[in-house]
Design an enzyme around this catalytic site. Structure first.
Site, PDB file in Angstrom:
ATOM      1  N   ARG A  98      32.464-112.557 -17.773  1.00 50.92           N
ATOM      2  CA  ARG A  98      32.872-111.872 -16.536  1.00 50.92           C
ATOM      3  C   ARG A  98      33.218-110.390 -16.753  1.00 50.92           C
ATOM      4  NH1 ARG A  98      30.888-115.554 -15.667  1.00 50.92           N
ATOM      5  NH2 ARG A  98      31.369-117.332 -14.363  1.00 50.92           N
ATOM      6  N   SER A 150      36.572-117.324  -7.155  1.00 55.78           N
ATOM      7  CA  SER A 150      37.656-117.464  -8.147  1.00 55.78           C
ATOM      8  C   SER A 150      38.479-116.180  -8.173  1.00 55.78           C
ATOM      9  CB  SER A 150      37.076-117.686  -9.542  1.00 55.78           C
ATOM     10  OG  SER A 150      36.223-118.793  -9.522  1.00 55.78           O
ATOM     11  N   GLU A 156      40.125-111.748 -11.658  1.00 57.60           N
ATOM     12  CA  GLU A 156      38.665-111.533 -11.673  1.00 57.60           C
ATOM     13  C   GLU A 156      38.256-110.606 -10.530  1.00 57.60           C
ATOM     14  OE1 GLU A 156      36.098-115.021 -12.284  1.00 57.60           O
ATOM     15  OE2 GLU A 156      34.773-114.193 -10.760  1.00 57.60           O
TER      16      GLU A 156
HETATM   17  C1  LIG Z   1      32.553-118.029  -2.273  1.00 55.23           C
HETATM   18  C2  LIG Z   1      32.339-117.180  -3.504  1.00 55.23           C
HETATM   19  C3  LIG Z   1      31.812-117.743  -4.650  1.00 55.23           C
HETATM   20  C4  LIG Z   1      31.603-116.963  -5.798  1.00 55.23           C
HETATM   21  N1  LIG Z   1      31.073-117.572  -6.901  1.00 55.23           N
HETATM   22  C5  LIG Z   1      30.872-116.840  -8.027  1.00 55.23           C
HETATM   23  C6  LIG Z   1      30.316-117.461  -9.188  1.00 55.23           C
HETATM   24  O1  LIG Z   1      29.983-118.638  -9.198  1.00 55.23           O
HETATM   25  N2  LIG Z   1      30.147-116.692 -10.287  1.00 55.23           N
HETATM   26  C7  LIG Z   1      30.475-115.366 -10.310  1.00 55.23           C
HETATM   27  O2  LIG Z   1      30.300-114.721 -11.370  1.00 55.23           O
HETATM   28  N3  LIG Z   1      31.000-114.756  -9.214  1.00 55.23           N
HETATM   29  C8  LIG Z   1      31.193-115.450  -8.080  1.00 55.23           C
HETATM   30  N4  LIG Z   1      31.729-114.848  -6.970  1.00 55.23           N
HETATM   31  C9  LIG Z   1      32.074-113.424  -7.025  1.00 55.23           C
HETATM   32  C10 LIG Z   1      30.987-112.477  -6.422  1.00 55.23           C
HETATM   33  O3  LIG Z   1      30.008-113.210  -5.779  1.00 55.23           O
HETATM   34  C11 LIG Z   1      30.339-111.604  -7.500  1.00 55.23           C
HETATM   35  O4  LIG Z   1      31.322-110.887  -8.194  1.00 55.23           O
HETATM   36  C12 LIG Z   1      29.304-110.631  -6.907  1.00 55.23           C
HETATM   37  O5  LIG Z   1      28.553-110.080  -7.959  1.00 55.23           O
HETATM   38  C13 LIG Z   1      29.948-109.503  -6.101  1.00 55.23           C
HETATM   39  O6  LIG Z   1      28.908-108.783  -5.447  1.00 55.23           O
HETATM   40  P1  LIG Z   1      29.228-107.763  -4.282  1.00 55.23           P
HETATM   41  O7  LIG Z   1      27.969-107.070  -3.941  1.00 55.23           O
HETATM   42  O8  LIG Z   1      29.900-108.453  -3.169  1.00 55.23           O
HETATM   43  O9  LIG Z   1      30.229-106.773  -5.000  1.00 55.23           O
HETATM   44  P2  LIG Z   1      31.491-106.032  -4.329  1.00 55.23           P
HETATM   45  O10 LIG Z   1      32.547-107.047  -4.067  1.00 55.23           O
HETATM   46  O11 LIG Z   1      31.045-105.181  -3.210  1.00 55.23           O
HETATM   47  O12 LIG Z   1      31.923-105.099  -5.550  1.00 55.23           O
HETATM   48  C14 LIG Z   1      32.433-105.659  -6.739  1.00 55.23           C
HETATM   49  C15 LIG Z   1      32.683-104.508  -7.728  1.00 55.23           C
HETATM   50  O13 LIG Z   1      31.442-103.939  -8.118  1.00 55.23           O
HETATM   51  C16 LIG Z   1      31.381-102.539  -7.796  1.00 55.23           C
HETATM   52  N5  LIG Z   1      30.007-102.269  -7.370  1.00 55.23           N
HETATM   53  C17 LIG Z   1      29.269-102.979  -6.472  1.00 55.23           C
HETATM   54  N6  LIG Z   1      28.014-102.500  -6.423  1.00 55.23           N
HETATM   55  C18 LIG Z   1      27.951-101.461  -7.288  1.00 55.23           C
HETATM   56  C19 LIG Z   1      26.905-100.561  -7.701  1.00 55.23           C
HETATM   57  N7  LIG Z   1      25.675-100.624  -7.191  1.00 55.23           N
HETATM   58  N8  LIG Z   1      27.208 -99.605  -8.636  1.00 55.23           N
HETATM   59  C20 LIG Z   1      28.446 -99.524  -9.161  1.00 55.23           C
HETATM   60  N9  LIG Z   1      29.469-100.338  -8.820  1.00 55.23           N
HETATM   61  C21 LIG Z   1      29.212-101.309  -7.894  1.00 55.23           C
HETATM   62  C22 LIG Z   1      32.432-102.351  -6.718  1.00 55.23           C
HETATM   63  O14 LIG Z   1      32.939-101.021  -6.701  1.00 55.23           O
HETATM   64  C23 LIG Z   1      33.507-103.355  -7.116  1.00 55.23           C
HETATM   65  O15 LIG Z   1      34.318-102.826  -8.139  1.00 55.23           O
HETATM   66  C24 LIG Z   1      31.941-115.598  -5.798  1.00 55.23           C
HETATM   67  C25 LIG Z   1      32.464-115.009  -4.630  1.00 55.23           C
HETATM   68  C26 LIG Z   1      32.659-115.797  -3.489  1.00 55.23           C
HETATM   69  C27 LIG Z   1      33.199-115.161  -2.262  1.00 55.23           C
END
Ligand SMILES: Cc1cc2nc3c(=O)[nH]c(=O)nc-3n(C[C@H](O)[C@H](O)[C@H](O)COP(=O)(O)OP(=O)(O)OC[C@H]3O[C@@H](n4cnc5c(N)ncnc54)[C@H](O)[C@@H]3O)c2cc1C
Length: 337
Positions: free
Chosen positions: A164, A237, A333
């Site tokens: 992670r 999580s 996380e």
């Molecule tokens: C119901 C649920 C289930 C989930 N299950 C899992 C799982 O099984 N495994 C897992 O690993 N995660 C899981 N997650 C967490 C999440 O899905 C991941 O962390 C995902 O990668 C976040 O993507 P996002 O586009 O929403 O990022 P955001 O929430 O928009 O951003 C997350 C971080 O990344 C940065 N960021 C985003 N895009 C960029 C970019 N292009 N360049 C630089 N920085 C950037 C942001 O500034 C922030 O710090 C889950 C979340 C939910 C809600």
């Protein structure tokens, strides 16, 4: 660059609280990444790139520029006899990309089906599920370095992937990810290490699963297990599963025989954070309008507050509880801002 002022972040992140950002824009093209970085320097204000907002918690208004990543596109760079290389825009929806690959018969990321978020965020915390991490399939990451004002193509080793985390998570907003290049397999090796996947396949009488069968099984498992963020706002999580030494594990196991943990090396164990919270009887517990999900204590739910800080205070209470009972410090996380 088109800027909007004083915008509520409610529609842009899963916890759906009402913190505001001073400035807001979207990034649809590569050159707009540079505009965001330059604007931040010229105006001496911070910027933040937002993907789908599924893994962030705003605890206060953001006094700077939030730029929502919307660069899309899937480009086939090379197809060899056994593998294919795809360059994908950071703003592509992760699950749609997984579905696209499965439809083409390209394997490697099927165990990561239905993880919410964007492709660009996937390397940041090295998303993982059901025995697979995205790092397994990443060939390189193209990002803008906001310190040196240069574009860098990070090969997999340079991304410093770990559980992670990655270089991008550790350097806190220094790099803006533009595209991710994946190396996928045309003859994928199927991963069914998790008993729950084997159970679903068994129930469906599938003896030789394809990547599509694995994906369908995981979609079924996740849909049953995880709360729908549209109905119960959450970011998955909230804490990482903590790693402890073998000695710590042995002491805890003697005291709490039901402890759920598995070895990750000869000297260390990874403990199920959800078990720790549930063992403190906090599964389903709510304080005000925030609570632990009744079916999985590791997921914090917003039951109606508009204050991200209320969620943060609740999460800190969990950390304190776990530290007092088990001597373990939970690491968050979710990206708390
Ligand atoms: C119901 C649920 C289930 C989930 N299950 C899992 C799982 O099984 N495994 C897992 O690993 N995660 C899981 N997650 C967490 C999440 O899905 C991941 O962390 C995902 O990668 C976040 O993507 P996002 O586009 O929403 O990022 P955001 O929430 O928009 O951003 C997350 C971080 O990344 C940065 N960021 C985003 N895009 C960029 C970019 N292009 N360049 C630089 N920085 C950037 C942001 O500034 C922030 O710090 C889950 C979340 C939910 C809600």
């Amino acid at each position: 660059m088109k800027l909007q002022h004083n915008i509520s972040l409610k529609p842009y992140h899963n916890f759906a609280c009402d913190e505001k950002t001073q400035f807001f824009t979207t990034i649809k093209r590569q050159d707009e990444i540079i505009n965001v970085a330059n604007w931040s320097k010229e105006n001496k204000k911070p910027f933040l790139i937002l993907g789908a907002g599924t893994n962030v918690l705003f605890t206060q208004n953001f006094e700077g520029l939030i730029a929502k990543m919307e660069i899309v596109g899937i480009k086939k760079l090379e197809e060899l006899a056994t593998e294919v290389f795809l360059e994908v825009g950071a703003g592509e929806n992760w699950h749609h990309f997984v579905m696209y690959c499965i439809q083409k018969g390209w394997g490697g990321i099927e165990n990561l089906s239905l993880i919410p978020g964007t492709v660009g965020a996937s390397p940041i915390q090295n998303i993982g599920a059901y025995g697979v991490e995205v790092a397994n399939c990443i060939h390189s990451v193209n990002a803008y370095d906001t310190q040196s004002n240069t574009w860098i193509n990070f090969n997999k080793a340079a991304c410093l992937f770990d559980y992670r985390t990655s270089l991008f998570k550790q350097t806190n907003n220094r790099y803006i990810i533009h595209t991710v290049t994946f190396k996928l397999q045309k003859q994928a090796s199927i991963k069914t290490d998790y008993g729950v996947i084997r159970e679903v396949l068994h129930d469906k009488n599938i003896k030789h699963p394809s990547i599509s069968d694995i994906s369908n099984a995981i979609i079924q498992i996740r849909s049953q297990k995880l709360p729908n963020p549209k109905l119960l706002p959450n970011a998955g999580s909230f804490f990482k599963n903590p790693c402890i030494t073998k000695l710590q594990y042995e002491i805890l196991k003697a005291k709490f025989p039901e402890l759920i943990a598995h070895p990750i090396s000869d000297e260390s164990y990874k403990v199920a954070a959800g078990w720790l919270i549930a063992a403190c009887d906090w599964k389903g517990v709510t304080h005000g309008q925030v609570g632990c999900y009744e079916n999985q204590a590791l997921i914090i739910i917003n039951y109606g507050t508009n204050s991200g800080n209320e969620i943060f205070v609740f999460s800190e209470a969990i950390k304190k509880l776990i530290h007092e009972k088990f001597g373990i410090t939970l690491e968050t996380e979710v990206n708390v801002l």
